[in-house]
Write a protein that holds these residues in place. Sequence first.
Motif, PDB file in Angstrom:
ATOM      1  N   PHE A 184      -4.455   3.776   5.354  1.00 29.48           N
ATOM      2  CA  PHE A 184      -4.159   4.213   3.992  1.00 29.48           C
ATOM      3  C   PHE A 184      -5.414   4.742   3.275  1.00 29.48           C
ATOM      4  CE2 PHE A 184      -0.470   1.586   4.878  1.00 29.48           C
ATOM      5  CZ  PHE A 184       0.559   2.297   4.261  1.00 29.48           C
ATOM      6  N   TYR A 190      -6.147   4.212  -3.531  1.00 29.22           N
ATOM      7  CA  TYR A 190      -6.817   3.884  -2.273  1.00 29.22           C
ATOM      8  C   TYR A 190      -8.337   3.986  -2.401  1.00 29.22           C
ATOM      9  CZ  TYR A 190      -2.077   4.681  -0.477  1.00 29.22           C
ATOM     10  OH  TYR A 190      -0.726   4.641  -0.263  1.00 29.22           O
ATOM     11  N   ILE A 248      -8.407   3.584   2.793  1.00 26.19           N
ATOM     12  CA  ILE A 248      -9.367   2.725   2.089  1.00 26.19           C
ATOM     13  C   ILE A 248     -10.636   2.712   2.928  1.00 26.19           C
ATOM     14  CG2 ILE A 248      -9.871   0.367   1.340  1.00 26.19           C
ATOM     15  CD1 ILE A 248      -6.857   0.050   0.819  1.00 26.19           C
ATOM     16  N   LEU A 295       0.796  -1.220   0.000  1.00 23.35           N
ATOM     17  CA  LEU A 295       0.000   0.000   0.000  1.00 23.35           C
ATOM     18  C   LEU A 295       0.834   1.278   0.000  1.00 23.35           C
ATOM     19  CD1 LEU A 295      -2.782  -1.029   2.548  1.00 23.35           C
ATOM     20  CD2 LEU A 295      -2.996  -0.853   0.073  1.00 23.35           C
TER      21      LEU A 295
END
Length: 283
Positions: A232, A208, A234, A200
């Motif tokens: 991150f 993302y 998401i 990531l």
Amino acid sequence: MYDLSCFESTYRCEITSVYPLTEMETLYRIQIIDPEERRRFIFIPGQFVMLELPGIGEAPFSISSSPEIRGEIELCIRKAGNLTNFLAKVKRGTLVGIRGPFGTGFPIEEMHGQNIILVAGGLGIAPLRSPIAYVQENRSRFKEVNIIYGTKTPANLLFTYEYDVWSKDDINLSIIVERPDRSWKGKPVGLITDTLSKILSGRNNEFYHNTYAIVCGPPVMFKFVCNMLNKFHIPMQKMFVSLERRMHCGTGKCCRCNVGSTYTCLKGPVFDYWTVMNLKEAI
């Protein structure tokens, strides 16, 4: 030969293959006997069935095979009780019953056109194997695909014969063990989250925002993996986990699957992580 006449609303089935994976886990291929019932049987990756052995009992198991194959399913089962210990002794040709499919599945079609990260820990690879098969069979419908699978030792790894297949079609596969032995030649070694962080890191916001994740394994793993995904940026609504360990009768009647006022057999076992975070004692 078992008498299946006692089954109601149950598919009469035959075990057509018994394949030992480790000392504890076995993969069973089960075929519905009636051709018309076989044609009608469909499921979504993430759903489960109740497997019944007359005189022994029944238990829920996530389907561990491709949804494209009609009338035949595979179940990866670990020896952990009376029914599963009995199953460990059966051979091809044994007659069983299945009810279902039950529960919610992964919203795999919503993920079309997106990146997808498939994460499994330990026996969690069993329910994850079905969405992996779907992604492979529909590879052109997804952007970047990453599969991350980790176990404690090399001896615990399941489906080792499929790794070469999983890593084809521009799919990134990471197999991880926490405690390698002398036979281990793979990389990396450590924790699933270490590999996930490397995958990531350094991506842009578009990546993302356009990424879905499916996470299967011990509930304690959900927190670490999903918290990292959230770190991150998401969205939690794009992370999906399976609470398969809370499944029981498949219909909610036994009340043993409840998490607060939610019945896993009815509302799950698949939930987005936002919902799980708002279910008291779900993980």
